[in-house]
Design an enzyme around this catalytic site. Structure first.
Site, PDB file in Angstrom:
ATOM      1  N   ASP A 280       0.868  -1.177   0.000  1.00  0.00           N
ATOM      2  CA  ASP A 280       0.000   0.000   0.000  1.00  0.00           C
ATOM      3  C   ASP A 280       0.912   1.238   0.000  1.00  0.00           C
ATOM      4  O   ASP A 280       2.145   1.137   0.107  1.00  0.00           O
ATOM      5  CB  ASP A 280      -0.952  -0.030   1.198  1.00  0.00           C
ATOM      6  CG  ASP A 280      -2.181   0.846   0.950  1.00  0.00           C
ATOM      7  OD1 ASP A 280      -2.169   1.659   0.012  1.00  0.00           O
ATOM      8  OD2 ASP A 280      -3.162   0.725   1.714  1.00  0.00           O
TER       9      ASP A 280
HETATM   10  C1  NOJ Z   1      -3.948   3.942   0.319  1.00  0.00           C
HETATM   11  C2  NOJ Z   1      -5.163   3.090   0.482  1.00  0.00           C
HETATM   12  O1  NOJ Z   1      -5.072   2.357   1.681  1.00  0.00           O
HETATM   13  C3  NOJ Z   1      -5.397   2.132  -0.660  1.00  0.00           C
HETATM   14  O2  NOJ Z   1      -6.658   1.550  -0.502  1.00  0.00           O
HETATM   15  C4  NOJ Z   1      -5.283   2.827  -1.977  1.00  0.00           C
HETATM   16  O3  NOJ Z   1      -5.532   1.918  -3.019  1.00  0.00           O
HETATM   17  C5  NOJ Z   1      -3.917   3.443  -2.091  1.00  0.00           C
HETATM   18  N1  NOJ Z   1      -3.742   4.397  -1.018  1.00  0.00           N
HETATM   19  C6  NOJ Z   1      -3.691   4.129  -3.433  1.00  0.00           C
HETATM   20  O4  NOJ Z   1      -4.416   5.279  -3.522  1.00  0.00           O
END
Ligand code: NOJ
Length: 755
Positions: A280
């Protein structure tokens, strides 16, 4: 026999066909990897962002890095023009390896659908699959071929803001939705121009954050993981999802991003996953704060554990080579990750045509058109959950004069809900616009703002991030309230549209108190005091505590955040053009102290008898009942349904047998309506304690008024299996209870034995 031989031959051929394709892909990727330098390899593991979205980190020198072969993919960049330009830069790199372009396409791309929690309330798998397919059509028409969806994290804690992005508390429903979404996004062939690769997230247990506080620690037994939290991820992967995202949280004391048990032993070895793992957003770097070491140490751990692509933080880019030299990672580990990323690009057809998803004509015609909007309106109306409808105050009659009150009744930015990064906000239909479209220009509609989202400007600002303004009104609470009451007194019915703003749920939007903010509740109290009937139209991204509201208003229609056509769909439901059929996928607690409250809990050794009132030395509270205010599976209709007794074709079964179960459901009201008939099972005695009930099947059916339909189910051994303490997936002989009803609480019961 003939049929079996035919099926065998067919599966043999299909297997060999995919094997042949994979061989072709593998040969291509192997040949390419032979030409790659170590820097070029590490470059493929670097995922950058076009624009900062969900963290403070922003990628720098993206153009230079693309040309230098230091970027494997980019996300949050869109339009064929921009993506073509970026792809051209990637193709200037020595080996001309195309980049992959991703985006958080969560509940629609440009045409927004209800937030995922709302989508899950439809209990309609065809509809959900179609919505994902439509999102893929729009996103791929705009250059995107990879979505960070579906989010399949089970959540039993409505304080957690990201409950809005998932499918609620139940593992069975959640697994069905996970599979439907992957199928919708990916279709049959990833290389088709209108399909995109799914990324299941957040692996794993992200929805079990302690205290409902986002990014917080999780800790749970393996037996609970396997039975109650892991199946939706597995279902999404079994449906073919090409990628998976590691979650921010730790599991067993090790962050998921560097958790080898999770990303290798379970994911690859036990489940056989062949796609790639992306971290993530800055997930690698955040392990420094987790206390796992410096950037070089944590990225080496992440790669070793099974993370393949590094989102935004560039830890892989900046340290892996050094780690290789210092023997902290192996060449084989780097090669594994590179191969998986290149495989995905191959599957998407990017090597064949790097500009596959850059078709300007498609962008002009396939995004946000009358067809997609009509579908969004349909989905929205099916996501609404009617929580209360005293004296059938709903549907409203066009002859009644209405007063519409609330902070968001004219607000376009907040209709689609959280995670709607690619929407065009001016597209959304507000509640007032929807009512106007339904009632026509000439009908008088009284309206007043009545309140801000919060009295406190700081709280209001926190609830209005990403430029989604709440149009704060600078008048005092009293002034707005008095005006609203004065206006509402002239109406026959008051429609109070209250609750949360879009960004009060979603990432990093946890709340410790999950009620309607006090100033809005005061407004509602004043409106109720007028003596006029009050319909609460509830905007919310999560289950709220609505105990006072349930006791005091006439009707509650929960409309979540319903997407681009929100206002039209709400007006359709209020005036009976559509009949609410949504059912909750997450329990609504009576107060925050009950959390976590979920339907499939254990019985305990001292269960409460179920009769009203507190019981000493039983598992209950002094000050509140155990049951939630609105249980899982609950939702009313404008019509009513009556359930007959459960019929079983036999009362005992052996392993290879099935029990046929049926129930008659009669529409006893005045409208045709859809009902979700839910089947639950209880394993009465086990070597592990078993939940008091578990959803095992459901059917959504249209039943005409006056009509009775017989709904058939069949129970097989698989419906009775669970993971024991030794993590063996087995069904144990003995007594079972089968329950069928229109929600998880009000059920008919019957029993059978597994012999
Ligand atoms: C953080 C989030 O937790 C995740 O769900 C998301 O896909 C990513 N950022 C990218 O934006």
């Amino acid at each position: 026999m003939k049929k079996i031989t035919f099926l065998f031959v067919l599966s043999f051929l299909l297997h060999n066909l995919s094997f042949a394709q994979n061989t072709k892909r593998d040969q291509f990727v192997s040949a390419l990897m032979k030409k790659m330098t170590i820097d070029e390899k590490i470059g493929q593991l670097n995922l950058l962002t076009g624009e900062a979205t969900t963290g403070s980190a922003v990628s720098s020198d993206v153009e230079l890095k693309l040309k230098a072969g230091k970027v494997g993919g980019i996300f949050s960049l869109s339009t064929p023009e921009k993506i073509r330009k970026a792809q051209e830069l990637a193709l200037q790199s020595r080996l001309k390896i195309p980049a992959i372009f991703g985006m958080d396409v969560i509940h629609g791309y440009r045409t927004m659908f209800p937030i995922p929690l709302g989508m899950s309330a439809t209990w309609d798998m065809d509809l959900i699959e179609k919505s994902a397919k439509m999102a893929a059509q729009e996103a791929t028409a705009d250059g995107i071929s990879w979505t960070f969806s579906p989010m399949v994290d089970i959540s039993r804690d409505p304080r957690w803001g990201r409950a809005s992005e998932g499918s609620g508390e139940d593992v069975f429903l959640g697994s069905k939705i996970a599979a439907a979404m992957v199928k919708g996004y990916q279709g049959k062939d990833l290389a088709e121009k209108n399909t995109m690769m799914a990324c299941v997230k957040h692996f794993a247990l992200y929805g079990a954050a302690e205290g409902g506080r986002d990014y917080n620690t999780t800790d749970m037994s393996r037996v609970r993981m396997y039975n109650e939290y892991l199946p939706p991820y597995k279902a999404a992967l079994d449906a073919g999802a090409g990628s998976i995202m590691a979650s921010f949280n730790e599991i067993d004391g090790i962050p998921a991003t560097a958790n080898k048990w999770l990303l290798t032993d379970l994911l690859r070895k036990e489940w056989g996953f062949k796609g790639f793992v992306v971290t993530d957003y800055t997930g690698n770097n955040e392990m420094i704060d987790h206390g796992m070491g410096d950037i070089q140490t944590v990225t080496a751990k992440a790669l070793h554990a099974g993370s393949d692509m590094d989102m935004v933080g560039e830890g892989f880019l900046n340290t892996l080579k050094k780690s290789l030299v210092e023997k902290k990672v192996t060449q084989a580990e780097i090669d594994r990750a590179v191969r998986l990323v290149l495989n995905a690009k191959y599957e998407l057809g990017l090597f064949e045509d790097p500009f596959r998803y850059c078709d300007e004509n498609r962008a002009k015609t396939e995004i946000y058109n009358s067809q997609t909007r009509a579908f969004s309106r349909e989905v929205a109306s099916k996501s609404f959950v009617l929580l209360k409808n005293k004296n059938n105050i709903l549907p409203l009659k066009t002859s009644q004069k209405i007063a519409v009150v609330g902070p968001l009744i004219n607000n376009k930015e907040n209709m689609a809900g959280t995670w709607s990064v690619s929407e065009v906000r001016t597209n959304s239909i507000t509640l007032m616009e929807g009512l106007r479209n339904t009632l026509g220009e000439k009908t008088e509609i009284l309206q007043a703002r009545g309140a801000n989202i919060y009295t406190d400007p700081t709280m209001d600002a926190n609830a209005a991030v990403f430029g989604k303004t709440t149009d704060r009104d600078n008048r005092s609470d009293e002034e707005m309230l008095f005006e609203a009451v004065r206006i509402a007194k002239n109406a026959d019915v008051i429609v109070a549209a209250l609750g949360e703003s879009a960004e009060m749920s979603g990432e990093s939007s946890s709340r410790s108190q999950i009620d309607i903010p006090e100033n809005q509740r005061n407004l509602l109290k004043a409106l109720v005091k007028t003596g006029k009937p009050v319909v609460l139209v509830l905007f919310t991204g999560r289950p709220l505590v609505l105990t006072w509201e349930n006791e005091n208003v006439d009707a509650i229609l929960n409309v979540w955040f319903a997407g681009s056509e929100a206002g039209n769909a709400i007006a359709d439901a209020l005036y009976g053009k559509t009949i609410p059929s949504g059912k909750l996928s997450m329990s609504f607690p009576r107060n925050e102290g009950q959390i976590p409250v979920y339907y499939n809990h254990k019985n305990t050794g001292r269960p409460h008898s179920g009769k009203p009132g507190y019981e000493k030395f039983r598992s209950n509270y002094l000050d509140v009942a155990n049951e939630p205010l609105f249980p899982f599976g609950y939702g009313l209709s404008y019509t009513t349904f009556e359930y007959g007794d459960i019929k079983l074709d036999k009362t005992s079964m052996t392993e290879g047998q099935q029990i046929k179960v049926s129930v008659d459901v009669k529409n006893t009201g005045n409208y045709d309506g859809e009902e979700v008939v839910q089947l639950y099972i209880r394993d009465k005695v086990g070597s592990n304690t078993r939940p008091v009930k578990e959803l095992k099947d459901f059917k959504k059916v249209l039943i005409k008024k006056g009509e009775t339909k017989t709904i058939d189910f069949s129970i097989s051994i698989n419906d009775l299996k669970y993971y024991t303490n030794e993590l063996q997936y087995i069904a144990e002989k003995g007594e079972f209870e089968v329950m069928i009803g229109g929600d998880s609480d009000k059920v008919k019961k019957a029993g059978f034995d597994l012999k």
